[in-house]
Design a protein around this motif. Structure first.
Motif, PDB file in Angstrom:
ATOM      1  N   PRO A   8      29.997  30.215  42.608  1.00  0.00           N
ATOM      2  CA  PRO A   8      30.996  30.589  41.592  1.00  0.00           C
ATOM      3  C   PRO A   8      30.700  31.993  41.054  1.00  0.00           C
ATOM      4  N   LEU A   9      31.746  32.735  40.746  1.00  0.00           N
ATOM      5  CA  LEU A   9      31.567  34.055  40.152  1.00  0.00           C
ATOM      6  C   LEU A   9      31.309  33.906  38.661  1.00  0.00           C
ATOM      7  N   SER A  10      30.271  34.566  38.197  1.00  0.00           N
ATOM      8  CA  SER A  10      29.911  34.487  36.778  1.00  0.00           C
ATOM      9  C   SER A  10      30.459  35.650  35.981  1.00  0.00           C
ATOM     10  N   ALA A  11      31.263  36.505  36.622  1.00  0.00           N
ATOM     11  CA  ALA A  11      31.856  37.660  35.940  1.00  0.00           C
ATOM     12  C   ALA A  11      33.256  37.882  36.485  1.00  0.00           C
ATOM     13  N   PRO A  12      34.188  38.364  35.660  1.00  0.00           N
ATOM     14  CA  PRO A  12      35.553  38.591  36.140  1.00  0.00           C
ATOM     15  C   PRO A  12      35.680  39.804  37.050  1.00  0.00           C
ATOM     16  N   ARG A  13      34.750  40.766  36.916  1.00  0.00           N
ATOM     17  CA  ARG A  13      34.765  41.957  37.767  1.00  0.00           C
ATOM     18  C   ARG A  13      33.495  41.971  38.605  1.00  0.00           C
ATOM     19  N   GLY A  51      44.161  50.482  46.712  1.00  0.00           N
ATOM     20  CA  GLY A  51      45.163  49.745  47.469  1.00  0.00           C
ATOM     21  C   GLY A  51      45.846  48.697  46.622  1.00  0.00           C
ATOM     22  N   GLY A  52      45.754  47.426  47.046  1.00  0.00           N
ATOM     23  CA  GLY A  52      46.386  46.349  46.301  1.00  0.00           C
ATOM     24  C   GLY A  52      45.829  46.233  44.898  1.00  0.00           C
ATOM     25  N   PRO A  53      46.624  45.758  43.933  1.00  0.00           N
ATOM     26  CA  PRO A  53      46.183  45.656  42.538  1.00  0.00           C
ATOM     27  C   PRO A  53      44.890  44.852  42.393  1.00  0.00           C
ATOM     28  N   GLY A  54      43.979  45.369  41.582  1.00  0.00           N
ATOM     29  CA  GLY A  54      42.744  44.659  41.293  1.00  0.00           C
ATOM     30  C   GLY A  54      41.629  44.863  42.283  1.00  0.00           C
ATOM     31  N   VAL A  55      41.874  45.587  43.380  1.00  0.00           N
ATOM     32  CA  VAL A  55      40.862  45.773  44.418  1.00  0.00           C
ATOM     33  C   VAL A  55      40.746  47.264  44.741  1.00  0.00           C
ATOM     34  N   THR A  56      39.528  47.791  44.679  1.00  0.00           N
ATOM     35  CA  THR A  56      39.309  49.204  44.947  1.00  0.00           C
ATOM     36  C   THR A  56      38.106  49.393  45.865  1.00  0.00           C
ATOM     37  N   HIS A  57      38.118  50.521  46.567  1.00  0.00           N
ATOM     38  CA  HIS A  57      37.001  50.918  47.426  1.00  0.00           C
ATOM     39  C   HIS A  57      36.190  51.983  46.711  1.00  0.00           C
ATOM     40  N   ARG A  58      34.864  51.844  46.757  1.00  0.00           N
ATOM     41  CA  ARG A  58      33.971  52.850  46.184  1.00  0.00           C
ATOM     42  C   ARG A  58      33.037  53.344  47.271  1.00  0.00           C
ATOM     43  N   SER A  59      33.082  54.658  47.523  1.00  0.00           N
ATOM     44  CA  SER A  59      32.203  55.248  48.520  1.00  0.00           C
ATOM     45  C   SER A  59      30.785  55.341  47.986  1.00  0.00           C
ATOM     46  N   VAL A  70      36.342  43.999  42.908  1.00  0.00           N
ATOM     47  CA  VAL A  70      37.450  43.069  42.668  1.00  0.00           C
ATOM     48  C   VAL A  70      37.495  42.740  41.183  1.00  0.00           C
ATOM     49  N   ASP A  71      38.613  43.066  40.558  1.00  0.00           N
ATOM     50  CA  ASP A  71      38.878  42.682  39.171  1.00  0.00           C
ATOM     51  C   ASP A  71      39.768  41.447  39.240  1.00  0.00           C
ATOM     52  N   THR A  72      39.168  40.273  39.128  1.00  0.00           N
ATOM     53  CA  THR A  72      39.911  39.034  39.371  1.00  0.00           C
ATOM     54  C   THR A  72      41.076  38.856  38.401  1.00  0.00           C
ATOM     55  N   ASP A  73      40.952  39.397  37.189  1.00  0.00           N
ATOM     56  CA  ASP A  73      42.042  39.263  36.220  1.00  0.00           C
ATOM     57  C   ASP A  73      43.264  40.087  36.621  1.00  0.00           C
ATOM     58  N   TYR A 132      37.491  34.321  46.622  1.00  0.00           N
ATOM     59  CA  TYR A 132      38.696  33.496  46.715  1.00  0.00           C
ATOM     60  C   TYR A 132      38.882  32.630  45.463  1.00  0.00           C
ATOM     61  N   ARG A 133      40.148  32.192  45.273  1.00  0.00           N
ATOM     62  CA  ARG A 133      40.489  31.296  44.164  1.00  0.00           C
ATOM     63  C   ARG A 133      40.333  29.844  44.614  1.00  0.00           C
ATOM     64  N   ARG A 134      39.864  29.010  43.688  1.00  0.00           N
ATOM     65  CA  ARG A 134      39.809  27.585  43.964  1.00  0.00           C
ATOM     66  C   ARG A 134      39.892  26.843  42.631  1.00  0.00           C
ATOM     67  N   GLY A 135      40.995  26.114  42.443  1.00  0.00           N
ATOM     68  CA  GLY A 135      41.179  25.342  41.227  1.00  0.00           C
ATOM     69  C   GLY A 135      41.180  26.184  39.969  1.00  0.00           C
ATOM     70  N   GLY A 136      41.764  27.389  40.051  1.00  0.00           N
ATOM     71  CA  GLY A 136      41.841  28.263  38.883  1.00  0.00           C
ATOM     72  C   GLY A 136      40.601  29.086  38.634  1.00  0.00           C
ATOM     73  N   ALA A 137      39.547  28.883  39.431  1.00  0.00           N
ATOM     74  CA  ALA A 137      38.310  29.652  39.279  1.00  0.00           C
ATOM     75  C   ALA A 137      38.113  30.522  40.523  1.00  0.00           C
ATOM     76  N   TRP A 138      37.241  31.493  40.392  1.00  0.00           N
ATOM     77  CA  TRP A 138      36.952  32.396  41.505  1.00  0.00           C
ATOM     78  C   TRP A 138      35.556  32.135  42.043  1.00  0.00           C
ATOM     79  N   LYS A 139      35.430  32.193  43.370  1.00  0.00           N
ATOM     80  CA  LYS A 139      34.148  31.998  44.037  1.00  0.00           C
ATOM     81  C   LYS A 139      33.976  33.067  45.119  1.00  0.00           C
ATOM     82  N   VAL A 140      32.758  33.160  45.641  1.00  0.00           N
ATOM     83  CA  VAL A 140      32.493  34.014  46.793  1.00  0.00           C
ATOM     84  C   VAL A 140      31.874  33.157  47.884  1.00  0.00           C
ATOM     85  N   ARG A 141      32.339  33.344  49.121  1.00  0.00           N
ATOM     86  CA  ARG A 141      31.845  32.566  50.260  1.00  0.00           C
ATOM     87  C   ARG A 141      31.226  33.514  51.291  1.00  0.00           C
TER      88      ARG A 141
END
Length: 360
Positions: A8-13, A51-59, A70-73, A132-141
């Motif tokens: 589970p992600l413990s932070a929104p960003r 690119g898409g909202p909430g997702v950015t690339h950092r060199s 990823v800014d999940t909000d 990814y989203r699962r049941g309203g929460a965000w996780k990393v796989r």
């Protein structure tokens, strides 16, 4: 983490960086429930960092790993997952190389999870992890799925329209002078060896037809591995970093053919912490770049004067600054030049520091 495990992600960003002993190109794709992007805008990579909202690339600026933040909000409701991919910069297979993905709290840098897919062989690109989203929460796989046809294969699989390789190999100077277009990159390698001597970045411009003289100022912004600003060389500070970078002085009009201002960089004399240079031009008088014609920059061998790379910027925008090109030091020690041509608002070199950092 092990392949298939999730946390589970413990932070929104969160920021996902992928590191390896060699330089990697790291990308992110925003996917809907059917596993596809909505459009090519949902492919986030070094040439399309916003690119898409909430997702950015950092060199990573050549000395650190690239990352996808990823800014999940801020991720649109229709996006179910963001996959983070990696491929070897310049091509090649992962055999003998183990990349490590580290998921961090983007605000304080604390580590949430890490994953190092092992036993790689002919794979030329990887889906490393997915957020990814699962049941309203965000996780990393942890994923670690390999592809044999590079980043273009991954992008195509997820619905991106790839007319040419999404992460094209860099070209070198071995075949002579290189003409760049926006976002194209050339590796400063000549005769199979990295160019580590002095180079001169010359910049020129002319007033638009029928226009009055325009006073533009060329500068170079120097950054460290974390895109942190170290120095600025401009008409008010002609020498920085103990003479490793020298400015030719101010041209007040842009009149006359040829170069208007130039900046010499002794690549071998730069301190180790200087890993990114962004060459800029700004309009101190406030005139806009749509009033400028024939803006260009060219890179020359500092010893022989031979022109190595040229970038002609066609068409200006009604803004007061432009990021012309960047030089980025790679893990291997060689430097790469990328043509930018990005217009921003900024009448002084100081005002271009933040946009320059974002361009690395």
């Amino acid at each position: 983490m092990t392949p298939g495990s999730n946390v589970p992600l413990s932070a929104p960003r969160v920021a996902v960086d992928v590191a390896a002993p060699v330089r990697l190109d790291v990308s992110g794709l925003l996917l809907t429930a059917d596993g596809k992007v909505r459009s090519d805008d949902d492919f986030v990579f070094y040439n399309q960092p916003q690119g898409g909202p909430g997702v950015t690339h950092r060199s990573g600026g050549g000395s650190g790993p690239d990352a996808i933040t990823v800014d999940t909000d801020a991720v649109p409701a229709g996006i179910e997952k963001i996959v983070v991919t990696a491929s070897l910069d310049g091509g090649g297979a992962f055999g003998g190389t183990t990349p490590t993905a580290t998921v961090r709290n983007a605000d304080d840098g604390s580590v949430i999870a890490s994953f190092a897919p092992a036993g790689l062989g002919p794979e030329t690109a990887l889906v490393v992890v997915e957020v990814y989203r699962r049941g309203g929460a965000w996780k990393v796989r942890a994923v670690g799925q390999g592809y044999a046809n590079g980043l273009a294969g991954i992008a195509t699989d997820f619905g991106v329209n790839v007319e040419e390789p999404a992460a094209p190999g860099r070209i070198s100077l071995d075949k002579g002078r290189v003409n760049l277009r926006k976002n194209e990159t050339v590796s400063l390698v000549k005769g199979g060896k990295p160019l580590l001597s002095s180079v001169r970045m010359a910049l020129g411009w002319e007033p638009a037809y029928g226009g009055r003289d325009i006073d533009l100022d060329a500068s170079v912004l120097v950054y460290g591995p974390q895109r942190n600003h170290l120095e600025t060389c401009y008409f008010g500070r002609l020498t920085v970093l103990n003479g490793a970078i020298q400015h030719s002085g101010d041209n007040l009009t842009g009149d006359g053919s040829g170069d208007d201002e130039s900046i010499t960089v002794h690549l071998g004399g730069l301190p180790p912490e200087a890993t990114g240079l962004v060459f800029t031009v700004n309009s101190y008088s406030g005139q806009k770049f749509n009033k400028v014609a024939k803006a260009y920059c060219r890179l020359l061998d500092g010893a022989s004067g031979e022109e190595l790379v040229r970038f002609d910027l066609t068409g200006g925008e009604a803004k007061t600054g432009v990021l012309m090109a960047k030089l980025v030091k790679q893990f291997s020690g060689e430097w790469e030049m990328t043509a930018l041509g990005t217009f921003v608002n900024g009448r002084t070199a100081k005002s271009l520091v933040a946009p320059g950092s974002s361009a690395l």
